[in-house]
Structure formats: C-alpha cells, structure tokens
Design an enzyme around this catalytic site. Structure first.
Site, PDB file in Angstrom:
ATOM      1  N   ASP A 154      -0.687   1.698  -4.240  1.00 17.01           N
ATOM      2  CA  ASP A 154      -1.589   0.407  -4.971  1.00 17.01           C
ATOM      3  C   ASP A 154      -2.910   1.234  -5.251  1.00 17.01           C
ATOM      4  O   ASP A 154      -3.637   0.382  -5.698  1.00 17.01           O
ATOM      5  CB  ASP A 154      -1.593  -0.551  -3.867  1.00 17.01           C
ATOM      6  CG  ASP A 154      -2.431  -0.558  -2.547  1.00 17.01           C
ATOM      7  OD1 ASP A 154      -2.655   0.883  -2.209  1.00 17.01           O
ATOM      8  OD2 ASP A 154      -3.098  -1.268  -2.300  1.00 17.01           O
ATOM      9  N   ASP A 208      -1.977   6.549  -3.299  1.00 20.55           N
ATOM     10  CA  ASP A 208      -1.095   6.027  -2.599  1.00 20.55           C
ATOM     11  C   ASP A 208      -0.159   4.781  -3.760  1.00 20.55           C
ATOM     12  O   ASP A 208      -0.725   4.721  -4.882  1.00 20.55           O
ATOM     13  CB  ASP A 208      -1.206   5.337  -1.456  1.00 20.55           C
ATOM     14  CG  ASP A 208      -2.238   4.163  -1.701  1.00 20.55           C
ATOM     15  OD1 ASP A 208      -2.984   3.975  -2.504  1.00 20.55           O
ATOM     16  OD2 ASP A 208      -2.516   3.412  -0.723  1.00 20.55           O
ATOM     17  N   ASP A 251      -5.423   2.403  -3.739  1.00 18.71           N
ATOM     18  CA  ASP A 251      -6.846   2.399  -2.921  1.00 18.71           C
ATOM     19  C   ASP A 251      -7.083   3.675  -2.110  1.00 18.71           C
ATOM     20  O   ASP A 251      -8.219   3.838  -1.579  1.00 18.71           O
ATOM     21  CB  ASP A 251      -6.876   1.230  -2.258  1.00 18.71           C
ATOM     22  CG  ASP A 251      -5.910   1.024  -1.065  1.00 18.71           C
ATOM     23  OD1 ASP A 251      -4.832   2.089  -1.013  1.00 18.71           O
ATOM     24  OD2 ASP A 251      -6.047   0.098  -0.411  1.00 18.71           O
ATOM     25  N   SER A 303       0.814  -1.330  -0.170  1.00 15.86           N
ATOM     26  CA  SER A 303       0.042   0.114   0.184  1.00 15.86           C
ATOM     27  C   SER A 303       0.816   1.421   0.051  1.00 15.86           C
ATOM     28  O   SER A 303       1.655   1.561  -1.018  1.00 15.86           O
ATOM     29  CB  SER A 303      -0.897   0.112   1.338  1.00 15.86           C
ATOM     30  OG  SER A 303      -1.832   0.972   1.157  1.00 15.86           O
TER      31      SER A 303
END
Length: 446
Positions: free
Chosen positions: A244, A242, A246, A103
């Site tokens: 990834d 961010d 999400d 993340s």
C-alpha cells in the site's frame, strides 16, 4: 487500543472471509463510521481507496453502502497508495479517508486504515468509540434499503503532482539507473512514472498486479529479487515499496539493504547540514542502537516512541519536531505529510543523492547498525506467553548475557497473532543464540 476487539496498531486487519474481514462487517463498519461523522449541512463525504487485492473491491463497495445508509456519500478512488488517501482527505477536506488494505501482508489478508479530516490516522479514543458503537449495534434488517451514494473519481494525477512538489523543481535524476519494486501493489502506476519524469532510467519489478500477487516474493518484506536485479543491471540503487506504499526499503549499488533507520539518518544529516533540522528525530522501540549512537555523535536529539507510525507522529507533535521513522520503512516527514509515505521518502533520498553527486552507499557511511535478529512466534489471539515466569526468566538471563551491549524486545503484534522477538547486539552469533533460546521458551508455554 490493546483491549480493542477489532483495531490493532494500524487499523483493522485479518484473513479475508473471516470476521471482521467480511462484507457484512464492512457494511456495519461503514454504518457506524457514518453515524459518528454525519453532520447536518456538512460536506458529508468520505474518500475510499484500496490496494490491488482482489477482495478489495467488494469490501470497498459494502463499506460505501454502509456509509450511504448513515447519510454519507463516498468518493471511490480505486487502487491508490494509503498515504495518498491521507493527503487527499486533507486536500479535499473530506470528513474521513479510508484505505482498504492489509499493507505488506499477502492477498489472503485485508483490512482498513482510517484517516480523519486532517489526514491523520484516528486517535485511540475515536477507534474505541467505533468499537463501542459496533458492540452495541443491533442486527440490521436484511431488507434495509438506502440509496447508494457514491462517485468514482480518478485522483492519481493530483497525488503525483503533490509528490513531485516535495522536491526541488531543479532535481534531475538523469544518468541514475534505478530498479523499482512496487510489490504488485498500489504504487505500480505512480512511482515508475514519477522517477521517469525526473529523468531516471527505471527497471520495473512487481508492477503487474493480478489481484493475487500483492507482496508475493516482492516488496519491502522480500527484497532478494530486487537485490539481484540491482546487481545484474549494475544499477545505482533499488527501491522497494510495500503493497500500500507507506513503507520503503532501499538497496545500494553493492546490494546492501538500507532500511528505515538509515533513511531517517540520511535525511536528518541532510537537514542538519542545511540548518533545516528542527530539534531532533523520533524512532521507535525497534530502532537500531546504531542509529541512536550515530545521531548522538552529531548531537542530534533522539527519542523512541511506541511501535506504530501514528505513535511516531504523536511524539513528533509532542516535541515539535519534523522527522521520524520506523526501521520497517515507515518514514514521516511533517514538512510534507502526516503519515508514512514510501514514495515521498524515496524522493527525498534521491534528491540528496542528486544534489550532492554521491551514492546511497556513501550516505550511509556514518551509521553502523548493530546485528539484529527478528523472530515471529505464532500464538492464539487470547494467549499471552509474555506473562509466563519461564519467559520472564529467560529474558532476564539473556539481558545479563548481553552485559549492556545490546537490547531485547518482546511484544505482541498489533496486526497479527504473533509474538515478535527482537535481539540486538554487537556479536551476531551471540544474539542469534539468545533469540532462539527466547523463541523456544515462548513456544514451550503456548
């Protein structure tokens, strides 16, 4: 979940090269997941994607090999946002989807997030089942052999098409100057393309991943450069994702931060105005009091869930509502997806701006966030200073000091060995002092 050895609030995460973020563990994890999912005469396929970390490819490969040894095939998607895995798992009716990602963390970390066949993150029960299977797994023979059943596929265009479908065909961003920070992560080949196709003039940041620079001085956790570029280019707004994809944080044309609470408020207001708000909205224990007050003025019901976007989803489903968010930038819009999706959330805000011919700053006028300070204190994984009488006493004293005009929240991070301290109130100087007093008390008992 709190007693799990591997799973935290958002999958498994840790330092690369240290258990559990090793090829050996990922092989075992793939083997266990495969054994839980394998069914005779079924599709028996799992989607696997990753962000842009250099460690992702070897971890992805060993995970796929473990799945193969249990009878499952893998579709390797390559670098793609975590929410795309959620969507594509459901779209393709795969048995599961796995994102190899840590993340918003730096490249020294990695991890996984797992989605079930319906595109939702795993339940606590299923995570616990995986933990039990891992604990009982006997040492696999070194000479174990199985045919590595995997196929590399490119599904980026399908995800772009899906994202585009979440806003009106008539949306036109022509004339909007937007700075986009992709955190050198998995949105870098998607978000700028989408925005340009919609007519925006796009200035790119964090779009040159090299395997080592994900989230480094960029993205949602470090928006200073984005803010600087918005002001320098006299852009209408800035968007940060961010690593990834999400999470989303935005910057208005004056350089003000627009976080998940404000994004949730804007979307709720728009749906209320257009009589499309189904019930209320869900935030978390970290949601700002200013959001709660602003929604109350609009007579919009508001409920706080546990921290973690899957708990936001659980509460939405329980209430029968459609929108929820964390202030960190996870925004869930159940009309479109069942997990936090930074790209889709951003498109909704841009659509609202375009159709109302307004600014991001104006859309935030109805919400006044309380000053809030966050402090992280590093701890040993086994240590729990929250049980200390010294810490409990300082919290009690601090709450009395706020006199009902603020909140204090201490919790163990579900993804890192940290105690997270949040103090919120009307007087900034007071909450800063209280937060550091609490942090010092926590440090004294570690």
């Amino acid at each position: 979940m709190e007693n799990n050895k591997y799973f935290g609030t958002d999958g498994i995460r840790g330092k690369v090269g240290k258990n559990p973020i090793t090829p050996e563990f990922f092989f075992k994890l793939g083997f266990v997941i495969g054994n839980l999912l394998y069914k005779e005469n079924s599709f028996n396929k799992v989607l696997i994607g990753n962000d842009t970390r250099q460690s992702g490819f070897i971890l992805e490969s060993t995970l796929a090999y473990g799945l193969s040894c249990s009878g499952l095939s893998s579709l390797l998607i390559g670098s793609i946002p975590t929410p795309a895995i959620s969507y594509l798992t459901s779209y393709l009716k795969a048995d599961a989807g796995i994102s190899v990602s840590a993340s918003h963390n730096l490249c020294s970390d990695n991890g996984i997030k797992i989605f079930s066949v319906n595109g939702k993150k795993l339940s606590d029960k299923l995570e616990n089942d995986i933990e039990i299977k891992l604990s009982k797994l006997t040492i696999l023979k070194k000479n174990i052999y199985c045919k590595n059943k995997y196929q590399k596929v490119n599904l980026i265009n399908q995800y772009i098409k899906f994202c585009r479908s979440t806003v009106s065909n008539n949306i036109n961003l022509k004339g909007l100057n937007i700075v986009v920070d992709c955190a050198n992560g998995s949105t870098y080949q998607i978000a700028p393309v989408l925005l340009k196709n919609l007519g925006a003039n796009v200035f790119k940041l964090g779009c040159n991943p090299n395997g080592k620079n994900i989230n480094y001085k960029c993205g949602t956790t470090n928006i200073s450069l984005l803010r600087k570029k918005v002001l320098q280019n006299k852009a209408h707004l800035g968007i940060a994702y961010d690593g990834d994809g999400d999470r989303i944080i935005m910057i208005d044309h004056l350089g003000n931060i627009v976080n998940g609470d404000q994004i949730l408020y804007i979307i709720a207001c728009d749906k209320l105005k257009n009589k499309k708000l189904n019930g209320g909205v869900v935030g978390t224990l970290m949601s700002n009091m200013g959001l709660e007050i602003a929604l109350k003025k609009l007579e919009v019901p508001f409920i706080r869930s546990r921290i973690g976007d899957r708990y936001v989803l659980n509460e939405l489903e329980k209430q029968g509502w459609k929108i929820g968010a964390e202030n960190s930038g996870h925004v869930i819009l159940l009309d479109h997806t069942s997990t936090g999706d930074g790209i889709i959330a951003g498109l909704q805000i841009l659509s609202i701006i375009a159709k109302n011919n307004t600014t991001l700053k104006n859309l935030c006028n109805g919400i006044n966030l309380f000053p809030q300070i966050l402090i992280n204190v590093q701890i040993d994984k086994e240590n729990n200073p929250l049980e200390s009488n010294i810490v409990k006493k300082i919290i009690e004293i601090s709450k009395k000091n706020l006199d009902g005009n603020g909140r204090i929240l201490l919790r163990k991070s579900g993804t890192e060995p940290l105690i997270r301290i949040m103090v919120e109130g009307k007087e900034e100087n007071k909450i800063i002092k209280l937060a550091y007093n609490i942090a010092n008390a926590v440090k004294s008992v570690i």
